[in-house]
Scaffold this active site. Sequence first.
Site, PDB file in Angstrom:
ATOM      1  N   HIS A  10      15.612  18.765  -2.914  1.00 24.57           N
ATOM      2  CA  HIS A  10      14.232  18.348  -2.660  1.00 24.57           C
ATOM      3  C   HIS A  10      14.009  16.948  -3.210  1.00 24.57           C
ATOM      4  CE1 HIS A  10      12.632  22.505  -1.956  1.00 24.57           C
ATOM      5  NE2 HIS A  10      13.629  22.826  -2.741  1.00 24.57           N
ATOM      6  N   TYR A  39      11.515  24.273  -9.631  1.00 23.96           N
ATOM      7  CA  TYR A  39      12.917  23.895  -9.428  1.00 23.96           C
ATOM      8  C   TYR A  39      13.763  24.264 -10.639  1.00 23.96           C
ATOM      9  CZ  TYR A  39      10.431  20.810  -6.184  1.00 23.96           C
ATOM     10  OH  TYR A  39       9.597  20.314  -5.221  1.00 23.96           O
ATOM     11  N   HIS A 115      15.736  20.822   1.926  1.00 22.05           N
ATOM     12  CA  HIS A 115      14.564  21.649   2.213  1.00 22.05           C
ATOM     13  C   HIS A 115      14.272  21.681   3.718  1.00 22.05           C
ATOM     14  CE1 HIS A 115      10.108  22.482   0.913  1.00 22.05           C
ATOM     15  NE2 HIS A 115      10.610  23.461   1.617  1.00 22.05           N
ATOM     16  N   LYS A 122       8.929  19.527   7.097  1.00 25.32           N
ATOM     17  CA  LYS A 122       8.798  18.499   6.066  1.00 25.32           C
ATOM     18  C   LYS A 122       9.955  17.532   6.187  1.00 25.32           C
ATOM     19  CE  LYS A 122       6.582  21.394   2.612  1.00 25.32           C
ATOM     20  NZ  LYS A 122       6.426  21.675   1.220  1.00 25.32           N
ATOM     21  N   CYS A 124      11.322  16.349   3.438  1.00 25.47           N
ATOM     22  CA  CYS A 124      12.026  16.641   2.179  1.00 25.47           C
ATOM     23  C   CYS A 124      13.467  17.064   2.429  1.00 25.47           C
ATOM     24  CB  CYS A 124      11.257  17.741   1.447  1.00 25.47           C
ATOM     25  SG  CYS A 124      11.974  18.239  -0.117  1.00 25.47           S
TER      26      CYS A 124
HETATM   27 ZN   LIG Z   1      11.106  20.196  -0.756  1.00 28.78          ZN
END
Ligand SMILES: [Zn+2]
Length: 136
Positions: A10, A39, A115, A122, A124
């Site tokens: 991420h 995380y 991710h 996203k 990410c």
């Molecule tokens: Zn993420």
Amino acid sequence: MRKIDLIVLHCSATRETQEYTPEQLERDHKARGFVRAGYNYYIRRSGEIVPMRPLEQVPAHVRGHNRSSIGICYEGGLDAAGGFRDTRTEGQKESILILLKLLIIRFPGSRICGHRDLGARKACPCFNAEEEYAGL
Ligand SMILES: [Zn+2]
């Protein structure tokens, strides 16, 4: 130890010009109702690896995939103007690689991806993690 077969990268989605400390990250995640940072590891712009949540604890970072995964977040992901960009510093790239190499020894056969590769709409982590780490 729980079963682990997935390692997910991420970004913190903060600007590369902006400091975002582990304390801020923890505070923001607590504000979202998490008991602590979601995380397992946080990688500062300096390359420092900060353990956030013990590996034996299930992280909270990607819907539907938490139980068997590890979540790694690097500080950044946005350029100075707020656009998505791979802002990883040399130190971050080095630390992520070292961390992944250790984790893949401990949890052989695990899939490494970003991710965004898990169906999230996203950007990410703002780079192609699956492709970059395919050889590990
Ligand atoms: Zn993420």
